[in-house]
Design a protein around this motif. Structure first.
Motif, PDB file in Angstrom:
ATOM      1  N   LEU B 141     -57.126  35.286 -19.320  1.00  0.00           N
ATOM      2  CA  LEU B 141     -56.591  35.003 -20.662  1.00  0.00           C
ATOM      3  C   LEU B 141     -55.073  34.824 -20.651  1.00  0.00           C
ATOM      4  O   LEU B 141     -54.457  34.559 -21.687  1.00  0.00           O
ATOM      5  CB  LEU B 141     -56.970  36.132 -21.618  1.00  0.00           C
ATOM      6  CG  LEU B 141     -58.457  36.258 -21.951  1.00  0.00           C
ATOM      7  CD1 LEU B 141     -58.707  37.504 -22.782  1.00  0.00           C
ATOM      8  CD2 LEU B 141     -58.927  35.027 -22.704  1.00  0.00           C
ATOM      9  N   GLY B 142     -54.447  35.024 -19.496  1.00  0.00           N
ATOM     10  CA  GLY B 142     -52.991  34.835 -19.431  1.00  0.00           C
ATOM     11  C   GLY B 142     -52.215  36.125 -19.245  1.00  0.00           C
ATOM     12  O   GLY B 142     -51.186  36.337 -19.896  1.00  0.00           O
ATOM     13  N   LEU B 143     -52.682  36.988 -18.358  1.00  0.00           N
ATOM     14  CA  LEU B 143     -51.986  38.251 -18.073  1.00  0.00           C
ATOM     15  C   LEU B 143     -50.644  37.966 -17.419  1.00  0.00           C
ATOM     16  O   LEU B 143     -50.568  37.290 -16.397  1.00  0.00           O
ATOM     17  CB  LEU B 143     -52.861  39.102 -17.137  1.00  0.00           C
ATOM     18  CG  LEU B 143     -52.350  40.484 -16.790  1.00  0.00           C
ATOM     19  CD1 LEU B 143     -52.369  41.389 -18.006  1.00  0.00           C
ATOM     20  CD2 LEU B 143     -53.175  41.093 -15.672  1.00  0.00           C
ATOM     21  N   LYS B 144     -49.555  38.476 -18.016  1.00  0.00           N
ATOM     22  CA  LYS B 144     -48.227  38.187 -17.455  1.00  0.00           C
ATOM     23  C   LYS B 144     -47.737  39.317 -16.536  1.00  0.00           C
ATOM     24  O   LYS B 144     -47.375  39.083 -15.394  1.00  0.00           O
ATOM     25  CB  LYS B 144     -47.215  37.953 -18.580  1.00  0.00           C
ATOM     26  CG  LYS B 144     -47.143  36.501 -18.983  1.00  0.00           C
ATOM     27  CD  LYS B 144     -46.301  36.312 -20.220  1.00  0.00           C
ATOM     28  CE  LYS B 144     -44.822  36.298 -19.899  1.00  0.00           C
ATOM     29  NZ  LYS B 144     -44.030  36.127 -21.146  1.00  0.00           N
ATOM     30  N   GLU B 145     -47.702  40.508 -17.082  1.00  0.00           N
ATOM     31  CA  GLU B 145     -47.254  41.628 -16.239  1.00  0.00           C
ATOM     32  C   GLU B 145     -47.849  42.932 -16.758  1.00  0.00           C
ATOM     33  O   GLU B 145     -48.199  43.039 -17.933  1.00  0.00           O
ATOM     34  CB  GLU B 145     -45.732  41.720 -16.178  1.00  0.00           C
ATOM     35  CG  GLU B 145     -45.074  41.808 -17.535  1.00  0.00           C
ATOM     36  CD  GLU B 145     -43.550  41.885 -17.439  1.00  0.00           C
ATOM     37  OE1 GLU B 145     -43.033  42.022 -16.321  1.00  0.00           O
ATOM     38  OE2 GLU B 145     -42.908  41.825 -18.485  1.00  0.00           O
ATOM     39  N   ILE B 146     -47.945  43.897 -15.833  1.00  0.00           N
ATOM     40  CA  ILE B 146     -48.463  45.200 -16.253  1.00  0.00           C
ATOM     41  C   ILE B 146     -47.575  46.315 -15.710  1.00  0.00           C
ATOM     42  O   ILE B 146     -46.855  46.133 -14.735  1.00  0.00           O
ATOM     43  CB  ILE B 146     -49.919  45.448 -15.761  1.00  0.00           C
ATOM     44  CG1 ILE B 146     -49.996  45.332 -14.234  1.00  0.00           C
ATOM     45  CG2 ILE B 146     -50.887  44.540 -16.434  1.00  0.00           C
ATOM     46  CD1 ILE B 146     -51.322  45.790 -13.691  1.00  0.00           C
ATOM     47  N   SER B 147     -47.661  47.444 -16.374  1.00  0.00           N
ATOM     48  CA  SER B 147     -46.985  48.642 -15.871  1.00  0.00           C
ATOM     49  C   SER B 147     -47.958  49.808 -16.030  1.00  0.00           C
ATOM     50  O   SER B 147     -48.516  50.006 -17.109  1.00  0.00           O
ATOM     51  CB  SER B 147     -45.705  48.870 -16.660  1.00  0.00           C
ATOM     52  OG  SER B 147     -45.091  50.051 -16.231  1.00  0.00           O
ATOM     53  N   ARG B 148     -48.188  50.553 -14.926  1.00  0.00           N
ATOM     54  CA  ARG B 148     -49.153  51.672 -14.987  1.00  0.00           C
ATOM     55  C   ARG B 148     -48.440  52.978 -14.717  1.00  0.00           C
ATOM     56  O   ARG B 148     -47.477  53.034 -13.975  1.00  0.00           O
ATOM     57  CB  ARG B 148     -50.249  51.483 -13.932  1.00  0.00           C
ATOM     58  CG  ARG B 148     -51.126  50.295 -14.179  1.00  0.00           C
ATOM     59  CD  ARG B 148     -52.009  50.024 -12.987  1.00  0.00           C
ATOM     60  NE  ARG B 148     -53.116  50.972 -12.866  1.00  0.00           N
ATOM     61  CZ  ARG B 148     -54.234  50.679 -12.212  1.00  0.00           C
ATOM     62  NH1 ARG B 148     -54.387  49.490 -11.633  1.00  0.00           N
ATOM     63  NH2 ARG B 148     -55.195  51.558 -12.129  1.00  0.00           N
ATOM     64  N   THR B 149     -48.951  54.041 -15.302  1.00  0.00           N
ATOM     65  CA  THR B 149     -48.303  55.342 -15.094  1.00  0.00           C
ATOM     66  C   THR B 149     -48.730  55.997 -13.792  1.00  0.00           C
ATOM     67  O   THR B 149     -48.053  56.865 -13.289  1.00  0.00           O
ATOM     68  CB  THR B 149     -48.672  56.331 -16.213  1.00  0.00           C
ATOM     69  OG1 THR B 149     -50.091  56.442 -16.239  1.00  0.00           O
ATOM     70  CG2 THR B 149     -48.142  55.889 -17.536  1.00  0.00           C
ATOM     71  N   GLY B 150     -49.862  55.605 -13.261  1.00  0.00           N
ATOM     72  CA  GLY B 150     -50.435  56.377 -12.164  1.00  0.00           C
ATOM     73  C   GLY B 150     -51.275  57.484 -12.757  1.00  0.00           C
ATOM     74  O   GLY B 150     -51.127  57.848 -13.928  1.00  0.00           O
ATOM     75  N   LEU B 151     -52.123  58.068 -11.933  1.00  0.00           N
ATOM     76  CA  LEU B 151     -53.114  59.003 -12.447  1.00  0.00           C
ATOM     77  C   LEU B 151     -52.514  60.363 -12.791  1.00  0.00           C
ATOM     78  O   LEU B 151     -51.690  60.877 -12.053  1.00  0.00           O
ATOM     79  CB  LEU B 151     -54.189  59.188 -11.370  1.00  0.00           C
ATOM     80  CG  LEU B 151     -55.467  59.857 -11.812  1.00  0.00           C
ATOM     81  CD1 LEU B 151     -56.362  58.840 -12.478  1.00  0.00           C
ATOM     82  CD2 LEU B 151     -56.150  60.470 -10.620  1.00  0.00           C
ATOM     83  N   ILE B 152     -52.935  60.921 -13.915  1.00  0.00           N
ATOM     84  CA  ILE B 152     -52.681  62.344 -14.145  1.00  0.00           C
ATOM     85  C   ILE B 152     -54.023  63.024 -14.273  1.00  0.00           C
ATOM     86  O   ILE B 152     -55.012  62.405 -14.662  1.00  0.00           O
ATOM     87  CB  ILE B 152     -51.809  62.610 -15.391  1.00  0.00           C
ATOM     88  CG1 ILE B 152     -52.441  61.968 -16.632  1.00  0.00           C
ATOM     89  CG2 ILE B 152     -50.409  62.117 -15.191  1.00  0.00           C
ATOM     90  CD1 ILE B 152     -51.869  62.496 -17.908  1.00  0.00           C
ATOM     91  N   SER B 153     -54.050  64.278 -13.889  1.00  0.00           N
ATOM     92  CA  SER B 153     -55.341  64.949 -13.830  1.00  0.00           C
ATOM     93  C   SER B 153     -55.207  66.419 -14.192  1.00  0.00           C
ATOM     94  O   SER B 153     -54.181  67.042 -13.967  1.00  0.00           O
ATOM     95  CB  SER B 153     -55.902  64.798 -12.413  1.00  0.00           C
ATOM     96  OG  SER B 153     -57.153  65.397 -12.348  1.00  0.00           O
TER      97      SER B 153
END
Lengths: 517, 164
Positions: B141-153
């Motif tokens: 659909l046109g994904l430009k950029e992402i930012s992820r936090t990484g896992l918390i548990s």
């Protein structure tokens, strides 16, 4: 309340914590400490060295010979980076050593200032802990905590970084009455349930073998171990690092475990069905293949020593003191070791040692030195593959008498460590034995032996390899003389070698004896 | 095998570097790392995801315990624990795709957190699988950029990571 300079707090704290000797070298950012030093000279003895690596080895040798922590003081940048070899040596052998480094003033931290290095970053992987002091008032607490961390649990080096502004500002002297670190509990009590399950394994075993490492070395354990061996009639071996922990004359001492160690090491391990390793990094000295199909019990204060690769073993996480205290109280143990066979093995061990000393020149020299030395002498040597074998020819009665760099195998360690040992044991004879090549690593410290007026015997083995016609390297006799040290040269092949050696070996002050082999 | 390691540490400078140092010394990669203050400001919880030989991970965990500033270490892999990650994704949109993007956001229960003439920013929380599925759907659909936090548990209620 009276105010002190940071530099004064440094000495006040060390003195109050029981420190009487420090090794070091002045430099830009610690000059304030050296400024105030004269007024503390009666309380704390400062040994001026010529290189920071040597200072660290001296403190290390001091610590190993006395059981007390060793202290180093030096400036930032080049001085601090010079200590790295010494710190790593202490780290691999778990020696309590405290390193105090100067640092650029706090506002300039991280600005690539003159003689700036990131001491905390550099030493992160070779210290047990390190810390940067940011305020003068925090200095006494930081020193007390560093000493506590260094000298408890699994011991190790700790670095305290002191920026210049911390040393030149004033503050009150606030020393905590008791050091408590929330996230650090060095005492590891022995769990009853763990000991009981060990007891079951022990009583079910037929031929247990005890192996003691450096972790088991304490005056408390030394007494108990001898008694226990005589009572239980169990064979025991020690690692090269804990030489002297088991009395050499004890009938159940089978020498040094591992390759290059005792001639019966492998025999015993093969015969045993249970191996109890106390404070020893067994997997590093005994090949894994020899340990297969055996019950192995590892007693260690460091959980990281519980190896997941030798399956079916039992791990007991505790202080060796707790374990040995409980083990030595055991009564009515009986096993299938036959007394005759054991004594035959012990004879084999002693005979082969005797034989090796006759055929191997270097071993012969070690044996000779050991025979000539009075009781409670301290022997310091460097570690190389050959030295592993050589150290075992020394008959030492205490683990504090044999000093060598084990885990890190630092060349040039022995000589400065011996200088350090003379301060720890002023009444004992101290002997440094190294090969010429290794001696050259820290030979600049010869001058320290004169300045400090210490009694030290330096033996340098100058070896000619098979195909060489001449002895390589410097003429160590002239080298020693140029420093002003009484020096002698002997040839091993000389008929009168032993007599001459004896003559030079008994002396006052420092003497260098070069032996041409 | 993938490991989720939860570490309770003193909230002090240098602690994170010490922990990361153990991984670099072994040549191991950290897949994700999350650090933040806990209910007590003097403590931080660090959640770390890595994968490697079983016995080496075991060694690393034991070495963590030896560190002075480390209060508690737990390997949460195989444990019954809550795992969450947050993602912010920017998707370029036009008149045609705009409603489709919103529908996807609705299906995944993602929130629109920024709207512009040319793009939307979506925010989504979930476990790793959910986030990955979300990204895959958005990509065409046109994904430009992402930012992820990484896992918390966090462990489920039975056992809680508490101070030593």
């Amino acid at each position: 309340m009276k105010k002190f300079l940071g530099a004064e707090l440094f000495f006040e704290s060390l003195y109050d914590l029981g420190i009487r000797t420090i090794f070091g070298l002045p430099g830009g950012y610690v000059l304030k400490i050296y400024d105030v030093m004269p007024s503390y000279s009666k309380k704390i003895n400062h040994v001026l060295t010529r290189h920071e690596q040597a200072a660290t080895h001296m403190a290390d040798g001091f610590s190993r010979a006395s059981g007390l922590p060793g202290i180093i003081l030096c400036t930032s940048g080049p001085a601090a980076t010079n200590t790295i070899t010494g710190i790593t040596t202490a780290y691999s052998d778990s020696v309590p050593v405290l390193v105090f480094t100067g640092q650029v003033p706090t506002p300039f931290l991280g600005s690539d200032a003159f003689q700036e290095a990131d001491h905390i970053g550099i030493t992160r992987s070779c210290t047990k802990h390190n810390t940067l002091v940011r305020k003068t008032v925090d200095l006494p607490k930081a020193i007390a905590e560093a000493l506590f961390i260094s000298n408890t649990g699994k011991k190790g080096p700790v670095l305290v970084d002191m920026p210049k502004d911390v040393l030149i500002s004033e503050s009150e002297y606030k020393m905590p009455k008791e050091v408590k670190i929330k996230s650090y509990s060095p005492k590891v009590p022995l769990k009853n349930s763990e000991y009981e399950s060990f007891r079951k394994v022990l009583t079910a075993s037929k031929r247990p073998l005890l192996i003691f490492g450096k972790g088991a070395c304490s005056d408390f354990n030394k007494k108990l171990i001898s008694k226990f061996l005589n009572k239980s009639k169990l064979p025991a071996m020690s690692s090269i690092m804990s030489l002297g922990l088991i009395d050499g004359t004890n009938k159940f001492n089978f020498g040094v475990v591992g390759e290059g160690g005792s001639a019966v090491s492998e025999d015993l391990i093969n015969k045993a069905d249970l191996i109890v390793s106390v404070g020893c990094d067994l997997i590093k000295i005994v090949p894994e293949s020899n340990l297969k199909s055996k019950d192995i019990v590892v007693v260690n204060i460091d959980k990281a020593n519980f190896n997941a690769r030798t399956k079916g073993n039992m791990n007991i996480h505790t202080d060796s003191d707790n374990f040995i205290e409980k083990l030595s109280a055991e009564k009515g143990l009986s096993f299938e070791w036959e007394a005759d066979n054991l004594q035959k093995l012990r004879e084999k061990y002693l005979n082969s040692q005797e034989k090796e000393a006759k055929t191997n020149k270097r071993a012969g020299i070690f044996k000779l030195i050991s025979n000539l030395s009075p009781k409670n002498s301290v022997f310091c040597s460097d570690f190389s593959y050959e030295d592993v074998i050589l150290q075992k020819f020394l008959s030492v009665s205490d683990f504090k008498d044999s000093i060598l760099s084990g885990g890190n195998g630092t060349p040039g360690y022995g000589f400065p460590a011996a200088i350090g040992a003379t301060f720890a044991r002023p009444k004992s004879k101290v002997i440094s034995i190294s090969s010429g090549i290794n001696f050259q690593f820290n030979m600049q410290e010869l001058i320290v032996t004169l300045e400090q007026k210490i009694d030290l015997t330096i033996v340098v083995l100058n070896e000619k390899k098979n195909k060489q016609k001449k002895y390589s390297g410097p003429d160590y006799k002239s080298l020693g003389e140029s420093f002003g040290v009484k020096s002698h040269q002997l040839s091993y092949n000389d008929k009168n070698f032993e007599n001459n050696f004896k003559k030079f070996f008994n002396h006052k002050g420092t003497a260098l004896i070069e032996i041409l082999i | 095998m993938r490991h989720i390691i939860s570490i309770l540490v003193d909230n002090e400078p240098g602690v994170l570097a010490r922990i990361a140092g153990l991984f670099t010394a072994r040549g191991f990669n950290i897949e994700s790392l999350c650090v933040a203050e806990t209910e007590k400001p003097s403590l931080s919880r660090l959640t770390l995801v890595t994968s490697g030989d079983e016995w080496i991970i075991d060694q690393i965990v034991k070495r963590f315990e030896n560190m002075i500033n480390v209060i508690k270490v737990e390997d949460l892999s195989g444990e019954d624990s809550l795992e969450r990650e947050l993602i912010i994704a920017r998707i370029s949109t036009n008149q045609k795709t705009r409603s489709e993007v919103l529908r996807v956001a609705d299906i995944f229960r993602a929130n629109v957190v920024d709207v512009g003439p040319k793009s939307y920013a979506l925010e989504l929380t979930g476990n790793k699988e959910k986030l990955e599925a979300f990204i895959e759907i958005l990509r065409p659909l046109g994904l430009k950029e992402i930012s992820r936090t990484g896992l918390i548990s966090l462990k489920r209620e039975k056992k809680k990571i508490t101070e030593r």
